[in-house]
Design a protein around this motif. Structure first.
Motif, PDB file in Angstrom:
ATOM      1  N   ALA A 108       5.506  -9.865  -7.862  1.00  0.00           N
ATOM      2  CA  ALA A 108       4.461  -8.955  -7.372  1.00  0.00           C
ATOM      3  C   ALA A 108       4.740  -8.482  -5.960  1.00  0.00           C
ATOM      4  N   SER A 109       5.367  -9.327  -5.132  1.00  0.00           N
ATOM      5  CA  SER A 109       5.605  -8.959  -3.737  1.00  0.00           C
ATOM      6  C   SER A 109       6.667  -7.878  -3.580  1.00  0.00           C
ATOM      7  N   GLU A 110       7.437  -7.580  -4.639  1.00  0.00           N
ATOM      8  CA  GLU A 110       8.501  -6.580  -4.554  1.00  0.00           C
ATOM      9  C   GLU A 110       8.098  -5.243  -5.172  1.00  0.00           C
ATOM     10  N   LEU A 111       6.846  -5.084  -5.539  1.00  0.00           N
ATOM     11  CA  LEU A 111       6.407  -3.888  -6.247  1.00  0.00           C
ATOM     12  C   LEU A 111       5.408  -3.085  -5.428  1.00  0.00           C
ATOM     13  N   ASP A 112       5.407  -1.794  -5.642  1.00  0.00           N
ATOM     14  CA  ASP A 112       4.347  -0.951  -5.098  1.00  0.00           C
ATOM     15  C   ASP A 112       3.330  -0.752  -6.210  1.00  0.00           C
ATOM     16  N   ILE A 113       2.084  -1.062  -5.926  1.00  0.00           N
ATOM     17  CA  ILE A 113       1.004  -0.966  -6.893  1.00  0.00           C
ATOM     18  C   ILE A 113       0.210   0.299  -6.581  1.00  0.00           C
ATOM     19  N   SER A 114      -0.001   1.137  -7.594  1.00  0.00           N
ATOM     20  CA  SER A 114      -0.761   2.369  -7.340  1.00  0.00           C
ATOM     21  C   SER A 114      -2.248   2.050  -7.231  1.00  0.00           C
ATOM     22  N   ILE A 115      -2.936   2.839  -6.422  1.00  0.00           N
ATOM     23  CA  ILE A 115      -4.376   2.670  -6.248  1.00  0.00           C
ATOM     24  C   ILE A 115      -5.017   4.053  -6.216  1.00  0.00           C
ATOM     25  N   HIS A 116      -6.175   4.168  -6.841  1.00  0.00           N
ATOM     26  CA  HIS A 116      -6.904   5.433  -6.897  1.00  0.00           C
ATOM     27  C   HIS A 116      -8.205   5.279  -6.115  1.00  0.00           C
ATOM     28  N   ILE A 117      -8.665   6.364  -5.560  1.00  0.00           N
ATOM     29  CA  ILE A 117      -9.887   6.349  -4.744  1.00  0.00           C
ATOM     30  C   ILE A 117     -11.089   5.834  -5.534  1.00  0.00           C
ATOM     31  N   SER A 118     -11.075   6.001  -6.850  1.00  0.00           N
ATOM     32  CA  SER A 118     -12.225   5.578  -7.658  1.00  0.00           C
ATOM     33  C   SER A 118     -12.476   4.072  -7.580  1.00  0.00           C
ATOM     34  N   VAL A 119     -11.440   3.273  -7.298  1.00  0.00           N
ATOM     35  CA  VAL A 119     -11.660   1.831  -7.183  1.00  0.00           C
ATOM     36  C   VAL A 119     -12.129   1.435  -5.789  1.00  0.00           C
ATOM     37  N   LEU A 120     -12.173   2.403  -4.881  1.00  0.00           N
ATOM     38  CA  LEU A 120     -12.648   2.145  -3.515  1.00  0.00           C
ATOM     39  C   LEU A 120     -13.878   2.978  -3.178  1.00  0.00           C
ATOM     40  N   LYS A 121     -14.500   3.599  -4.176  1.00  0.00           N
ATOM     41  CA  LYS A 121     -15.629   4.495  -3.908  1.00  0.00           C
ATOM     42  C   LYS A 121     -16.836   3.775  -3.317  1.00  0.00           C
ATOM     43  N   HIS A 122     -16.884   2.462  -3.449  1.00  0.00           N
ATOM     44  CA  HIS A 122     -17.995   1.687  -2.899  1.00  0.00           C
ATOM     45  C   HIS A 122     -17.807   1.371  -1.408  1.00  0.00           C
ATOM     46  N   MET A 123     -16.646   1.714  -0.849  1.00  0.00           N
ATOM     47  CA  MET A 123     -16.375   1.424   0.554  1.00  0.00           C
ATOM     48  C   MET A 123     -17.015   2.497   1.448  1.00  0.00           C
ATOM     49  N   SER A 124     -17.332   2.116   2.686  1.00  0.00           N
ATOM     50  CA  SER A 124     -18.020   3.044   3.587  1.00  0.00           C
ATOM     51  C   SER A 124     -17.097   4.099   4.192  1.00  0.00           C
ATOM     52  N   ARG A 125     -15.779   3.930   4.028  1.00  0.00           N
ATOM     53  CA  ARG A 125     -14.830   4.951   4.471  1.00  0.00           C
ATOM     54  C   ARG A 125     -13.648   4.990   3.520  1.00  0.00           C
ATOM     55  N   ARG A 126     -12.910   6.102   3.622  1.00  0.00           N
ATOM     56  CA  ARG A 126     -11.718   6.262   2.788  1.00  0.00           C
ATOM     57  C   ARG A 126     -10.587   5.404   3.360  1.00  0.00           C
ATOM     58  N   PRO A 127      -9.641   5.013   2.532  1.00  0.00           N
ATOM     59  CA  PRO A 127      -8.535   4.172   3.025  1.00  0.00           C
ATOM     60  C   PRO A 127      -7.566   4.952   3.912  1.00  0.00           C
ATOM     61  N   LYS A 128      -6.846   4.194   4.746  1.00  0.00           N
ATOM     62  CA  LYS A 128      -5.828   4.761   5.628  1.00  0.00           C
ATOM     63  C   LYS A 128      -4.569   3.909   5.501  1.00  0.00           C
ATOM     64  N   VAL A 129      -3.410   4.525   5.692  1.00  0.00           N
ATOM     65  CA  VAL A 129      -2.149   3.775   5.685  1.00  0.00           C
ATOM     66  C   VAL A 129      -2.246   2.652   6.707  1.00  0.00           C
ATOM     67  N   GLY A 130      -1.832   1.464   6.297  1.00  0.00           N
ATOM     68  CA  GLY A 130      -1.907   0.289   7.164  1.00  0.00           C
ATOM     69  C   GLY A 130      -3.095  -0.603   6.871  1.00  0.00           C
ATOM     70  N   ASP A 131      -4.089  -0.103   6.105  1.00  0.00           N
ATOM     71  CA  ASP A 131      -5.242  -0.933   5.732  1.00  0.00           C
ATOM     72  C   ASP A 131      -4.783  -2.113   4.874  1.00  0.00           C
ATOM     73  N   THR A 132      -5.426  -3.256   5.081  1.00  0.00           N
ATOM     74  CA  THR A 132      -5.206  -4.402   4.211  1.00  0.00           C
ATOM     75  C   THR A 132      -6.191  -4.295   3.054  1.00  0.00           C
ATOM     76  N   ILE A 133      -5.661  -4.368   1.843  1.00  0.00           N
ATOM     77  CA  ILE A 133      -6.463  -4.192   0.633  1.00  0.00           C
ATOM     78  C   ILE A 133      -6.390  -5.457  -0.209  1.00  0.00           C
ATOM     79  N   PHE A 134      -7.516  -5.893  -0.708  1.00  0.00           N
ATOM     80  CA  PHE A 134      -7.588  -6.974  -1.686  1.00  0.00           C
ATOM     81  C   PHE A 134      -7.845  -6.336  -3.049  1.00  0.00           C
TER      82      PHE A 134
END
Length: 154
Positions: free
Chosen positions: A44-70
């Protein structure tokens, strides 16, 4: 989707390495601490995992490069790895969206992770059906070819 079924429910941590805000998607690079977690594509540590805004729509702001994501990993039928049930570290959830939030019921696209054994089982069923159809076709065509050909006189 991991080969280890326990990974489906284990939150992973990663850094948003790329984000296209216009299209609402990007890629997460999982932390090196996830090297022991094996997916169908490798550690898992060697892969890039795609993420869509729909899974973060509950957050108070949009993501930015460098954000730590769980996040959790989901494997689509086309073998692409996607982040699901994600949140941004240190960013509050938008309580306006959470109060009216209903569980995801789907829109025709599968959001349920599928195991590699389920894929293999489906492929086996397809192979059995194709083999059975082929045998029936051969039996049908063998009985029809035993008739004598009709000759045409000139």
């Amino acid at each position: 989707m991991a080969l280890d079924t326990g990974m489906k429910n284990q939150m992973l941590k990663g850094v948003l390495s790329h984000w296209n805000d216009d299209k609402g998607f990007g890629f997460i690079r999982p932390a090196a601490s996830h090297a022991d977690m094996i997916t169908l594509h490798g550690p898992a540590s060697e892969l890039d995992i795609s993420i869509h805004i729909s899974v973060l729509k509950h957050m108070s702001r949009r993501p930015k490069v460098g954000d730590t994501i769980f996040f959790l990993i989901e494997t689509k039928l086309d073998s692409k790895l996607n982040a699901i049930q994600a949140h941004i570290e240190g960013v509050e959830a938008n309580t306006d969206n959470v109060q009216g939030h209903k569980p995801y019921l789907g829109n025709g696209n599968s959001k349920i992770p599928i195991s590699s054994s389920a894929v293999i089982a489906r492929l086996f069923i397809i192979a059995v059906l194709l083999s059975g159809g082929s045998l029936i076709y051969q039996m049908f065509t063998d009985t029809n070819t035993s008739a004598k050909p009709i000759s045409v006189l000139h």
